[in-house]
Enzyme design. Structure first.
Site, PDB file in Angstrom:
ATOM      1  N   HIS A 205     -16.995   9.987   6.117  1.00  0.00           N
ATOM      2  CA  HIS A 205     -16.553   9.583   7.452  1.00  0.00           C
ATOM      3  C   HIS A 205     -17.622   8.774   8.190  1.00  0.00           C
ATOM      4  O   HIS A 205     -17.316   8.050   9.141  1.00  0.00           O
ATOM      5  CB  HIS A 205     -16.166  10.817   8.272  1.00  0.00           C
ATOM      6  CG  HIS A 205     -15.040  10.576   9.223  1.00  0.00           C
ATOM      7  ND1 HIS A 205     -14.858   9.388   9.908  1.00  0.00           N
ATOM      8  CD2 HIS A 205     -14.011  11.383   9.620  1.00  0.00           C
ATOM      9  CE1 HIS A 205     -13.800   9.472  10.687  1.00  0.00           C
ATOM     10  NE2 HIS A 205     -13.260  10.658  10.521  1.00  0.00           N
TER      11      HIS A 205
ATOM     12  N   ASP B   4       0.336   0.836  -3.354  1.00  0.00           N
ATOM     13  CA  ASP B   4       1.027   0.563  -4.613  1.00  0.00           C
ATOM     14  C   ASP B   4       0.090  -0.238  -5.514  1.00  0.00           C
ATOM     15  O   ASP B   4      -0.214  -1.396  -5.229  1.00  0.00           O
ATOM     16  CB  ASP B   4       2.309  -0.219  -4.330  1.00  0.00           C
ATOM     17  CG  ASP B   4       3.085  -0.582  -5.584  1.00  0.00           C
ATOM     18  OD1 ASP B   4       2.618  -0.254  -6.705  1.00  0.00           O
ATOM     19  OD2 ASP B   4       4.157  -1.202  -5.440  1.00  0.00           O
TER      20      ASP B   4
END
Length: 443
Positions: A162, A389
């Site tokens: 993070h 994808d």
């Protein structure tokens, strides 16, 4: 051959480095980045069902070589993710960008995708599918684990530090990596049309001299110290459980109507906040607080670049007496939604600059558990998390791998793009049944 446990066997572990020369320097981190130094890696997991035909002759489902090549290409522009966490001469954290690379793990399992079609975030999910980050120094910024199931499906577990990025920037990286994978040998064409990240984190440098002038800047980070109306954290009443609730498109429409036309985020957040107050049986006179990280890229003057790569979020929130938030009055939901809306509207340049100045002068607040009176909602609504994808179809589902902080909630768009919302909830076990009943009551 290593084992994650008896269910998953690691068959390969390697480092993927940028495929071309990239800038080599030590990346200065903003005060907002430094807040995340001790947050560690965010564990997420994507599940993909085997597709027998991807439109490519002799294509291999989730071809490892193709994924590595695409990642190496993406890391050229997203080079901080190939770096390592370090410190400068004054002990301030920074990212050493020298092309050290990202960790890439390949594993196999006799489990199937359908074994996880209705799973919840859990320690087991993280243990099985998210790559383990060894506590060595310097720390990696990015690690992924590709697990092949006996059914042919795949789990993609990711661990992103993070300190390097927020969710907006993470989505940008995965959009780019997956686009290179879909393009295969046509990656030069992809490089021409993809938006490049902006790595200038000095855009979020504190003012000189720092000055905190916004009244909400301090309360955002120190609500317990500076707001005596917020209850101190109490010992956990019992175990924390995770649950995923689905709110349909029609139910969302009903909530928005009852909220006087509020946005999906404001309406759902207001409803969840009210349900949590009642399910937790909070005292009517107690002060409760809803907080949420807000993307301020467009709120600064001038705005940050849309593709700013780093932490471009601050925590904002709303508060009120439990009796007002949880009121059964017919207009109460609209009133609470308006409080949330006001918090969103309050995200403006001076608040962000004051927050950065405060952090520069005082450092990040110490980690602590949230009080029972607080609800924190992280919104991934509108983020294309289901568009990752790689050339073999979109993910069946995506979620946080583990979530164990009571009162922390994620909002994610419905899996099929049907206008619904998935609510990933962490709550005290004793309050779960009441929360579920209240969530769907009158919807």
């Amino acid at each position: 051959m290593a084992c994650v446990d008896e269910k998953v066997k690691v068959v390969e572990s390697c480092i993927v480095t940028p495929s071309e020369e990239m800038p080599r320097h030590r990346l200065w981190l903003s005060p907002l980045d430094l807040m995340m130094v001790n947050r560690g890696h965010t564990p997420n997991v994507y599940f993909y069902r085997y597709a027998s035909s991807s439109g490519v002759v002799d294509d291999i489902f989730f071809d490892v070589a193709r994924l590595k090549a695409a990642m190496a290409k993406a890391l050229v522009s997203f080079y901080p993710l190939a770096g390592r966490l370090g410190v400068d001469g004054d002990g301030r954290a920074e990212i050493d960008c020298a092309g050290q690379g990202a960790h890439f793990v390949v594993a196999r399992s006799d489990l199937t995708v359908d074994d996880f079609s209705d799973c919840q975030p859990s320690l087991e999910l993280k243990r099985l599918f998210v790559p383990r980050i060894v506590d060595d120094s310097p720390c990696v910024m990015l690690a992924v684990q590709l697990t092949f199931f006996k059914c042919g499906g795949v789990a993609l577990g990711t661990a992103l530090h993070h300190v390097a990025i927020d969710a907006v920037s993470a989505v940008h990286f995965f959009e780019t990596w997956s686009a290179f994978s879909r393009a295969g040998s046509r990656e030069n064409h992809v490089a021409q049309v993809l938006e490049l990240p902006c790595h200038d984190r000095t855009l979020l440098r504190a003012r000189s001299p720092p000055r905190v002038v916004h009244p909400d800047a301090v309360a955002v980070f120190w609500p317990l110290k500076d707001n005596p109306n917020i209850s101190e954290p109490s010992p956990p009443p019992g175990p924390v459980v995770n649950e995923i609730f689905v709110v349909s498109k029609d139910q969302i429409a009903a909530l928005k109507h009852a909220s006087s036309g509020a946005s999906t985020f404001c309406a759902v957040s207001a409803h969840v906040w009210r349900c949590m107050c009642v399910a937790r049986r909070l005292a009517p006179e107690a002060t409760t607080r809803l907080t949420f990280p807000a993307n301020f890229r467009r709120s600064l003057r001038p705005p940050l670049p849309a593709r700013y790569f780093g932490n471009g979020i601050i925590m904002v929130g709303a508060a009120g007496k439990v009796r007002d938030i949880a009121s059964e009055d017919q207009l109460a939901l609209a009133s609470v939604a308006e409080r949330v809306k006001e918090a969103v509207r309050g995200l403006e340049d001076e608040l962000v600059r004051s927050t950065i100045d405060y952090l520069e002068m005082n450092g990040a607040p110490p980690a602590s558990s949230m009080p029972e009176t607080e609800v924190r909602i992280v919104s991934w609504l509108g983020m294309p998390v289901y568009d990752v994808d790689f050339g073999w179809g979109k993910p069946l589902t995506m979620m946080r791998a583990v979530q164990q902080r009571a009162g922390l909630i994620y909002l994610i768009d419905g899996e099929q793009g049907d206008g619904g919302v998935r609510i990933l909830l962490s709550i005290e076990a004793e309050a779960l049944e009441d929360f579920q009943r209240l969530l769907y009551k009158n919807l």
